[in-house]
Design a protein around this motif. Sequence first.
Motif, PDB file in Angstrom:
ATOM      1  N   GLN A 238     -10.729   0.745   1.324  1.00  0.00           N
ATOM      2  CA  GLN A 238     -10.869  -0.010   0.019  1.00  0.00           C
ATOM      3  C   GLN A 238     -11.038  -1.202  -0.054  1.00  0.00           C
ATOM      4  O   GLN A 238     -10.899  -1.498  -1.226  1.00  0.00           O
TER       5      GLN A 238
ATOM      6  N   HIS B 297      -6.705   6.208   7.264  1.00  0.00           N
ATOM      7  CA  HIS B 297      -6.425   6.291   6.104  1.00  0.00           C
ATOM      8  C   HIS B 297      -7.213   6.703   5.657  1.00  0.00           C
ATOM      9  O   HIS B 297      -8.375   6.199   4.794  1.00  0.00           O
TER      10      HIS B 297
ATOM     11  N   ASN C 291      -2.490   8.328   7.490  1.00  0.00           N
ATOM     12  CA  ASN C 291      -1.454   7.257   6.557  1.00  0.00           C
ATOM     13  C   ASN C 291      -2.071   8.901   5.537  1.00  0.00           C
ATOM     14  O   ASN C 291      -2.894   9.491   5.504  1.00  0.00           O
ATOM     15  N   GLU C 292      -0.154   9.726   5.097  1.00  0.00           N
ATOM     16  CA  GLU C 292      -0.395  10.462   4.428  1.00  0.00           C
ATOM     17  C   GLU C 292      -1.708  11.773   4.506  1.00  0.00           C
ATOM     18  O   GLU C 292      -2.528  11.743   3.827  1.00  0.00           O
TER      19      GLU C 292
ATOM     20  N   HIS D  93      -0.875  14.713   3.861  1.00  0.00           N
ATOM     21  CA  HIS D  93      -0.999  15.885   3.001  1.00  0.00           C
ATOM     22  C   HIS D  93      -1.920  15.490   2.392  1.00  0.00           C
ATOM     23  O   HIS D  93      -2.592  16.432   1.355  1.00  0.00           O
TER      24      HIS D  93
ATOM     25  N   PHE E 251       7.929  12.096  -1.710  1.00  0.00           N
ATOM     26  CA  PHE E 251       8.714  11.602  -3.278  1.00  0.00           C
ATOM     27  C   PHE E 251       9.735  12.306  -3.468  1.00  0.00           C
ATOM     28  O   PHE E 251       9.943  13.467  -2.998  1.00  0.00           O
TER      29      PHE E 251
ATOM     30  N   ASN F 125       5.999   6.533   1.668  1.00  0.00           N
ATOM     31  CA  ASN F 125       4.831   5.863   0.312  1.00  0.00           C
ATOM     32  C   ASN F 125       5.295   6.392  -0.361  1.00  0.00           C
ATOM     33  O   ASN F 125       5.259   8.152  -0.281  1.00  0.00           O
TER      34      ASN F 125
ATOM     35  N   TYR G 239       6.278   6.029  -5.229  1.00  0.00           N
ATOM     36  CA  TYR G 239       5.833   6.014  -6.368  1.00  0.00           C
ATOM     37  C   TYR G 239       6.554   5.351  -7.207  1.00  0.00           C
ATOM     38  O   TYR G 239       6.931   5.522  -8.604  1.00  0.00           O
ATOM     39  N   PHE G 240       6.942   7.005  -6.834  1.00  0.00           N
ATOM     40  CA  PHE G 240       7.717   7.878  -8.106  1.00  0.00           C
ATOM     41  C   PHE G 240       8.707   9.528  -8.110  1.00  0.00           C
ATOM     42  O   PHE G 240       8.657   9.765  -7.173  1.00  0.00           O
TER      43      PHE G 240
ATOM     44  N   ARG H 191       8.049  13.587  -8.665  1.00  0.00           N
ATOM     45  CA  ARG H 191       7.548  13.892  -9.419  1.00  0.00           C
ATOM     46  C   ARG H 191       8.790  15.380  -9.338  1.00  0.00           C
ATOM     47  O   ARG H 191       9.577  16.028  -9.354  1.00  0.00           O
TER      48      ARG H 191
ATOM     49  N   TRP I  27       2.006   7.843 -13.880  1.00  0.00           N
ATOM     50  CA  TRP I  27       2.478   8.495 -12.974  1.00  0.00           C
ATOM     51  C   TRP I  27       4.315   7.804 -13.600  1.00  0.00           C
ATOM     52  O   TRP I  27       4.406   6.770 -14.254  1.00  0.00           O
TER      53      TRP I  27
ATOM     54  N   GLU J 179       4.597   2.243   1.090  1.00  0.00           N
ATOM     55  CA  GLU J 179       3.690   1.580   0.095  1.00  0.00           C
ATOM     56  C   GLU J 179       4.525   1.471  -1.119  1.00  0.00           C
ATOM     57  O   GLU J 179       5.435   3.091  -1.506  1.00  0.00           O
TER      58      GLU J 179
ATOM     59  N   TRP K  29       1.856  -2.137  -2.706  1.00  0.00           N
ATOM     60  CA  TRP K  29       0.946  -1.595  -2.714  1.00  0.00           C
ATOM     61  C   TRP K  29       0.536  -1.760  -4.008  1.00  0.00           C
ATOM     62  O   TRP K  29       0.817  -1.722  -5.096  1.00  0.00           O
TER      63      TRP K  29
ATOM     64  N   GLU L 208      -9.757   2.199  -5.568  1.00  0.00           N
ATOM     65  CA  GLU L 208      -9.112   3.530  -5.326  1.00  0.00           C
ATOM     66  C   GLU L 208      -9.342   5.232  -5.127  1.00  0.00           C
ATOM     67  O   GLU L 208      -9.879   6.181  -6.675  1.00  0.00           O
ATOM     68  N   TRP L 209     -10.107   4.856  -4.315  1.00  0.00           N
ATOM     69  CA  TRP L 209     -10.502   6.948  -4.351  1.00  0.00           C
ATOM     70  C   TRP L 209     -11.310   7.432  -5.496  1.00  0.00           C
ATOM     71  O   TRP L 209     -12.166   6.334  -6.032  1.00  0.00           O
TER      72      TRP L 209
ATOM     73  N   PHE M 135      -4.104  -2.014  -8.430  1.00  0.00           N
ATOM     74  CA  PHE M 135      -2.622  -2.163  -7.835  1.00  0.00           C
ATOM     75  C   PHE M 135      -1.902  -3.675  -7.411  1.00  0.00           C
ATOM     76  O   PHE M 135      -1.335  -3.433  -7.291  1.00  0.00           O
TER      77      PHE M 135
END
Length: 450
Positions: free
Chosen positions: A22, A123, A167-168, A170, A227, A295, A297-298, A300, A328, A355, A402, A409-410, A418
Motif C-alpha cells: 500500500q 500483508h 495481517n487479517e 480472513h 469486530f 484491527n 474499525y466499527f 457489524r 462503515w 489498526e 491506520w 486502498e486495495w 486513511f
Amino acid sequence: MEFKSLKFPKEFIFGASTAAYQIEGGAYEDGKGLSIWDTFCKQPGRILNGDTGDEACDFYHRYKDDIKIMKEMGLDSFRFSISWPRVFPEGTGKVNQKGLDFYNSLVDELRAASIEPYLTLNHWDMPQSLQDQGGWLNKDTAKHFADYSRFMCENLSDRVKFWTTHNEPHCVASAGHVAGIFAPGHKDIKEGLQVTHNLNLAHGLAVQAMRQSGSAGNKYGIVLAVFPYYPATASIHDHRAAQRWDGYFSRCFLDPIFKGSYPEDMVEYFGDKFPEVTEQELSVISEPIDMLGINCYFRRIIENDPKNAFIGGREFKPRDAAYTQMDWPIYPECLFEVLSMLDKDYDIPELYIIENGAAFHDEVSPDGKVHDARRTRYLHAHIEQAKRAVEQGINLKGYFVWSFLDNFEWALGYSRRFGIVYVDYPTQKRIVKDSGKWYSELLRYNQSLR
Ligand SMILES: OC[C@@H]1[C@@H](O)[C@H](O)[C@@H](O)c2[nH]c(CCc3ccccc3)c[n+]21
C-alpha cells in the motif's frame, strides 16, 4: 484539545500502521519479484480507476524522510509489513540482496529515530510464483512462509522485537478466495475454507520457526480483524446470522490459535466444505503466541440472508449512524467491546490495537493545511474507548492508527484516504493533517508523563 481523559500507563505505546503493497511502490525495482497484487491490479476492472501499487507513496525511496516526520510526530512505534517477493523474488530459494538491504536500512533508520519497529510478514502480497503453484491452497506454501519468516527473523530480530505472521487472514481467505474482490480473485467457498486452515497452519509453522531462530525476548503474534457482531433485529434468524459471521470472521482464527480447535458450530455449518484437519496441525496452529494484534474499525450489524451462499447473512446499515467514506458506521465502543470479549473468552498475554482509523474525503485548504476534524474526532473517541479498556484492567499494551500515510486502498485504489499524513500523489509531497498534529500532541502529552 484536553488530554487528561487520554492519559495512558507509561509503558503504553502509540504508533501508526502501514503495509508494504500500500505504501512502498518500487514494484519492479532492484530485483523485487511479482506479488499477486502486482498481477491482480493489471487485470482490467479489478481496481477502481485502474489504480495500482506500482508507485503508491514511493516509500521505498522516501522512507528516510517519512521517518523524519514520524520522529517529529513522536511516534513510539511504526508498524509495517515485509514484501515477501522483494526479499524472495520466487518466494523461496534465491534471496534478492537489495530487497533485504532495504528492510535492514528501514529498521536501522527507525531505531536511530528511537521508533520501535512492529513487523508483519504477510500483508497479502504473496509472491506470484508461489501463487502459480497453488498459493495458499497448496500446503507447501505454509512451509515456504515459515522458511521466509525464519530468514527474516535471523536477519532482523537483533533490532526487531515484535513479529506478527499474517495481517487479517480472513481477508485473504474470504475476499481473495470466496468473494473474489481481492487477489488472487477466486470464487470458491470450499477453497476459501481450505485457505483459512492453511493460513492458520502457516501462522503456527512460522511462529515455531521464528522461535527457533529469533532472539530471546522477541514477541510473536498475529493480527486479526475482530469486530463486535450484532443482530439487526431480535429475530432468531438474525441472531444466528450474527453468530455465524462472528464464528467465521473471528472464531475460525481465534479458536484454533488460542484453544487448539475450530468452533464446533462452524465445522457443522460448513459441513463437507470444511477442510480435513488433523490433531497434529491443530497443535502447530496453537503454538503459544505472546501477543494478539487487533484491527477494529466499527461494529457489524448482521441480518439473515439465505442468498449469501457462504455464510447466510448481510451487513445492515442503520440510518441513524454516522458513516465514514468506507460506508462503515462510526461506533467507538467497538474497541471496548472487542477487547472485553477477548479478555473474557481467551487467554491472551498482550493485546495491541494495530489498526483503527477512518477514511474521510480530505482536501488541501488554501492555507496549505488539511483540516480533517472528523478524523480527529474519530480517533479521540476510539482512543477513549481504548483507555476505558485499560482502566478495566484489560492487558492492552498499545494503539496504532491506520494509517500513517494516505495509501493504496486495495480494490478502491487511491480513492480513500486513511492517513494522518496527506499524500499528494502527483508530487509525493507529504502534509501532516490536523489529525496528525492532534495525534502528535496526544503522544507528547503521554510521553511527558513517563
Ligand atoms: O481498509 C483500511 C485497512 C486496509 O487498508 C488494511 O490493509 C487492512 O489491514 C484493513 N483491514 C480493515 C478492516 C477490514 C474489514 C472490513 C470490513 C469487515 C471486516 C474487516 C481495514 N483495513
